[in-house]
Design a protein around this motif. Structure first.
Motif, PDB file in Angstrom:
ATOM      1  N   GLY A 417       0.770  -1.238   0.000  1.00  0.00           N
ATOM      2  CA  GLY A 417       0.000   0.000   0.000  1.00  0.00           C
ATOM      3  C   GLY A 417       0.801   1.288   0.000  1.00  0.00           C
ATOM      4  N   PHE A 418       2.103   1.251  -0.258  1.00  0.00           N
ATOM      5  CA  PHE A 418       2.895   2.484  -0.347  1.00  0.00           C
ATOM      6  C   PHE A 418       2.615   3.167  -1.691  1.00  0.00           C
ATOM      7  CE2 PHE A 418       5.110  -0.016   2.805  1.00  0.00           C
ATOM      8  CZ  PHE A 418       5.491   0.923   3.748  1.00  0.00           C
ATOM      9  N   HIS A 419       2.603   4.518  -1.674  1.00  0.00           N
ATOM     10  CA  HIS A 419       2.289   5.229  -2.925  1.00  0.00           C
ATOM     11  C   HIS A 419       3.536   5.785  -3.620  1.00  0.00           C
ATOM     12  CE1 HIS A 419       2.910   9.058  -0.846  1.00  0.00           C
ATOM     13  NE2 HIS A 419       2.028   8.692   0.088  1.00  0.00           N
ATOM     14  N   THR A 420       4.694   5.855  -2.907  1.00  0.00           N
ATOM     15  CA  THR A 420       5.921   6.389  -3.512  1.00  0.00           C
ATOM     16  C   THR A 420       7.120   5.610  -2.998  1.00  0.00           C
ATOM     17  OG1 THR A 420       4.946   8.597  -3.566  1.00  0.00           O
ATOM     18  CG2 THR A 420       7.319   8.460  -3.890  1.00  0.00           C
ATOM     19  N   ILE A 421       8.067   5.324  -3.880  1.00  0.00           N
ATOM     20  CA  ILE A 421       9.326   4.702  -3.478  1.00  0.00           C
ATOM     21  C   ILE A 421      10.478   5.452  -4.125  1.00  0.00           C
ATOM     22  CG2 ILE A 421       9.178   2.966  -5.328  1.00  0.00           C
ATOM     23  CD1 ILE A 421      10.682   1.028  -3.405  1.00  0.00           C
ATOM     24  N   PHE A 422      11.481   5.816  -3.342  1.00  0.00           N
ATOM     25  CA  PHE A 422      12.674   6.497  -3.830  1.00  0.00           C
ATOM     26  C   PHE A 422      13.734   5.457  -4.182  1.00  0.00           C
ATOM     27  CE2 PHE A 422      10.633  10.050  -1.839  1.00  0.00           C
ATOM     28  CZ  PHE A 422      11.122  11.189  -2.481  1.00  0.00           C
ATOM     29  N   VAL A 423      14.216   5.502  -5.430  1.00  0.00           N
ATOM     30  CA  VAL A 423      15.282   4.599  -5.876  1.00  0.00           C
ATOM     31  C   VAL A 423      16.306   5.416  -6.663  1.00  0.00           C
ATOM     32  CG1 VAL A 423      13.780   2.564  -5.966  1.00  0.00           C
ATOM     33  CG2 VAL A 423      14.084   3.973  -8.008  1.00  0.00           C
ATOM     34  N   SER A 424      17.430   4.793  -6.963  1.00  0.00           N
ATOM     35  CA  SER A 424      18.476   5.475  -7.736  1.00  0.00           C
ATOM     36  C   SER A 424      18.037   5.658  -9.184  1.00  0.00           C
ATOM     37  CB  SER A 424      19.771   4.668  -7.677  1.00  0.00           C
ATOM     38  OG  SER A 424      20.727   5.192  -8.579  1.00  0.00           O
ATOM     39  N   LYS A 425      18.425   6.785  -9.747  1.00  0.00           N
ATOM     40  CA  LYS A 425      18.094   7.035 -11.157  1.00  0.00           C
ATOM     41  C   LYS A 425      18.885   6.127 -12.095  1.00  0.00           C
ATOM     42  CE  LYS A 425      21.455  10.772 -11.906  1.00  0.00           C
ATOM     43  NZ  LYS A 425      21.633  12.188 -12.283  1.00  0.00           N
ATOM     44  N   ASN A 426      19.918   5.452 -11.557  1.00  0.00           N
ATOM     45  CA  ASN A 426      20.741   4.559 -12.382  1.00  0.00           C
ATOM     46  C   ASN A 426      20.218   3.128 -12.406  1.00  0.00           C
ATOM     47  OD1 ASN A 426      22.675   6.594 -12.992  1.00  0.00           O
ATOM     48  ND2 ASN A 426      23.545   6.348 -10.946  1.00  0.00           N
ATOM     49  N   ASN A 427      19.159   2.851 -11.646  1.00  0.00           N
ATOM     50  CA  ASN A 427      18.537   1.520 -11.701  1.00  0.00           C
ATOM     51  C   ASN A 427      17.786   1.348 -13.017  1.00  0.00           C
ATOM     52  OD1 ASN A 427      18.238   1.163  -8.271  1.00  0.00           O
ATOM     53  ND2 ASN A 427      18.668  -0.594  -9.569  1.00  0.00           N
ATOM     54  N   LYS A 428      17.940   0.185 -13.603  1.00  0.00           N
ATOM     55  CA  LYS A 428      17.193  -0.119 -14.829  1.00  0.00           C
ATOM     56  C   LYS A 428      15.869  -0.778 -14.421  1.00  0.00           C
ATOM     57  CE  LYS A 428      21.325  -0.710 -17.686  1.00  0.00           C
ATOM     58  NZ  LYS A 428      22.123  -1.646 -18.524  1.00  0.00           N
ATOM     59  N   ILE A 429      14.791  -0.059 -14.614  1.00  0.00           N
ATOM     60  CA  ILE A 429      13.469  -0.542 -14.196  1.00  0.00           C
ATOM     61  C   ILE A 429      12.605  -0.756 -15.430  1.00  0.00           C
ATOM     62  CG2 ILE A 429      11.421  -0.016 -12.823  1.00  0.00           C
ATOM     63  CD1 ILE A 429      13.244   1.813 -11.119  1.00  0.00           C
ATOM     64  N   THR A 430      12.105  -1.980 -15.579  1.00  0.00           N
ATOM     65  CA  THR A 430      11.299  -2.332 -16.763  1.00  0.00           C
ATOM     66  C   THR A 430       9.827  -2.534 -16.409  1.00  0.00           C
ATOM     67  OG1 THR A 430      11.821  -4.680 -16.455  1.00  0.00           O
ATOM     68  CG2 THR A 430      13.281  -3.413 -17.900  1.00  0.00           C
ATOM     69  N   LEU A 431       9.459  -2.216 -15.179  1.00  0.00           N
ATOM     70  CA  LEU A 431       8.070  -2.417 -14.755  1.00  0.00           C
ATOM     71  C   LEU A 431       7.124  -1.508 -15.544  1.00  0.00           C
ATOM     72  CD1 LEU A 431       8.333  -2.635 -10.857  1.00  0.00           C
ATOM     73  CD2 LEU A 431       7.739  -4.475 -12.424  1.00  0.00           C
ATOM     74  N   LYS A 432       6.004  -2.075 -15.945  1.00  0.00           N
ATOM     75  CA  LYS A 432       4.984  -1.299 -16.651  1.00  0.00           C
ATOM     76  C   LYS A 432       3.674  -1.378 -15.862  1.00  0.00           C
ATOM     77  CE  LYS A 432       6.996  -2.038 -21.224  1.00  0.00           C
ATOM     78  NZ  LYS A 432       6.781  -2.590 -22.587  1.00  0.00           N
ATOM     79  N   ASN A 433       2.905  -0.309 -15.923  1.00  0.00           N
ATOM     80  CA  ASN A 433       1.590  -0.234 -15.265  1.00  0.00           C
ATOM     81  C   ASN A 433       1.687  -0.381 -13.753  1.00  0.00           C
ATOM     82  OD1 ASN A 433       0.401  -0.090 -17.863  1.00  0.00           O
ATOM     83  ND2 ASN A 433       0.405  -2.334 -18.001  1.00  0.00           N
ATOM     84  N   ALA A 434       2.819   0.061 -13.171  1.00  0.00           N
ATOM     85  CA  ALA A 434       2.954   0.018 -11.711  1.00  0.00           C
ATOM     86  C   ALA A 434       2.126   1.146 -11.095  1.00  0.00           C
ATOM     87  CB  ALA A 434       4.422   0.149 -11.313  1.00  0.00           C
TER      88      ALA A 434
END
Length: 453
Positions: A417-434
């Motif tokens: 149920g979290f609405h925001t997550i802080f991650v590094s801008k250098n992470n390669k994220i392929t998630l769609k429709n999150a």
């Protein structure tokens, strides 16, 4: 009867010497070499009928060896299965260590009572009536668990041959003694001999054996270090007596990963498996409190959401205090130095206290950003939104570095149920429709501006 002779052993690591020495050459400990009576005999207390016809092993090419998956016995305990790597392997020896009173005997007795296989629970520390009292609380009316109170290995093996159990539990290895070694139970030579006899029994009969081991005051398993080398799995059962939660870790596993984690809750009726630990590790307080941040960490294959609390206050004495619970104090000092040097936050004259709730310890560098966020929140006395979490490492230049398996962490945060997550801008994220908002950041200053304006 073979002639009795004397040998010298290091009580710390088990190295054998022909004469007494002041310092052990293997582990460099002083005054740990002691004299013990050792009696060597060719026969062993465990013999099977197949020994006389046993074929000599022949070398095989790697391509000729069968690659079938090892069959495992289900313990009907999800947390125990997870830490073992899927269940008990036939013929394996598993050693479980932990503080006195932490729940080692309760855990293995609980598993033995629930198993549908015939199980022999051998206790050298408690009487049958004592075990019966505990069994009535945990799981009464078990039809498959046999209780034996015995410490001599020769008698134990006689009962094993008479009952033919599928699983054997020994509580504990330090209480056993063999007639073929002339020294007290719990000594290095006795532990080594009794373990060797149990290994021979386990491998020849393909029966899994679970051992309970005592630990020393510094937290290592009592007895020679060779004990941990002889067994197939070494499990550590840990936790704080002031908390109801217990953690099962794998220190060595020949049949699976050593990064898995099992969590239990201690109750009057035994140990309850905690299948969703994120819910117990995060407080249900709805009020906005400063100094609190949520981190997304991964233990083995399991993602966890943990709560980090920080308290920053003016130092009363000349030297500021730096205190941590469940977190590496040296890493905290490093993060404070980065905040001071790279981000311009003046914390050199402040006391900093850090706590990971729930009584667990975490070494995952991905919680760095949450630690920093909690410290800044306490310093500014501004609460962080309960719907925000963090998953990133911080480098010495103040940059926010990527972490592994970030997508798994994001999905766990979204599920809770979290609405925001802080991650590094250098992470390669392929998630769609999150559904969760993924906030990319490159430096600590950017995160601080987002959180506190």
């Amino acid at each position: 009867m073979a002639k009795t002779k004397t040998a010298f052993f290091c009580q710390h690591c088990g190295t054998q010497y022909a004469k007494w020495v002041g310092q052990c050459s293997a582990c460099k400990e002083w005054n740990t070499v002691v004299e013990e009576l050792v009696q060597k005999e060719e026969k062993s207390s465990w013999k099977t009928a197949s020994n006389t016809t046993k074929q000599v092993a022949k070398p095989l090419l790697v391509s000729e060896i069968s690659s079938e998956k090892e069959i495992r016995l289900n313990t009907f305990d999800l947390e125990f299965n997870r830490v073992l790597g899927g269940g008990l392997v036939p013929g394996s020896l598993t050693l479980l260590g932990g503080e006195p009173g932490i729940g080692k005997s309760t855990l293995l007795l609980q598993i033995a009572l629930k198993l549908p296989y015939k199980t022999l629970y051998v206790s050298g520390e408690e009487s049958q009536k004592q075990i019966k009292m505990r069994a009535d609380r945990i799981h009464p009316n078990s039809e498959t668990c046999l209780i034996l109170t015995e410490t001599k290995t020769q008698n134990i093996f006689k009962q094993i041959e008479a009952t033919a159990p599928d699983i054997v539990v020994i509580d504990s290895i330090q209480t056993l003694h063999s007639d073929y070694i002339e020294s007290a139970a719990g000594s290095i030579s006795q532990i080594r001999e009794c373990t060797a006899e149990l290994i021979k029994f386990a491998k020849e009969t393909n029966t899994p054996v679970l051992l309970i081991g005592h630990i020393t005051k510094d937290g290592s398993i009592a007895g020679p270090k060779i004990l941990e080398h002889m067994v197939d799995c070494v499990l550590q059962f840990e936790g704080d007596r002031n908390y109801v939660y217990r953690i099962l870790r794998s220190l060595k596993n020949r049949f699976g990963s050593t990064s898995e984690l099992g969590i239990y809750e201690m109750k009057g009726s035994g140990l309850r498996e905690v299948n969703n630990p994120s819910e117990i590790l995060i407080s249900k307080n709805d009020e906005g409190l400063s100094g609190t941040a949520i981190a997304s960490t991964v233990e083995g294959m399991r993602p966890l959401m943990i709560e980090i609390q920080a308290l920053v206050s003016s130092a009363v004495y000349g030297t500021p205090q730096r205190s941590t619970t469940g977190y590496n104090a040296k890493r905290l000092n490093m993060l404070l130095a980065v905040l001071e040097k790279r981000a311009g936050f003046k914390l050199a004259t402040k006391d900093v206290f850090l706590n990971i709730t729930g009584g667990i310890s975490v070494d995952d560098p991905a919680i760095d950003l949450a630690v920093v966020a909690a410290i800044l929140s306490s310093n500014e006395d501004m609460a962080i939104d309960k719907g925000i979490c963090f998953a990133a490492e911080i480098g010495l230049a103040g940059e926010i570095r990527p972490v592994q398996r970030v997508e798994q962490r994001i999905l766990e945060a979204e599920k809770l149920g979290f609405h925001t997550i802080f991650v590094s801008k250098n992470n390669k994220i392929t998630l769609k429709n999150a559904k969760i908002k993924i906030q990319l950041a490159g430096k600590i200053e950017h995160v601080a501006e987002n959180l506190f304006g």
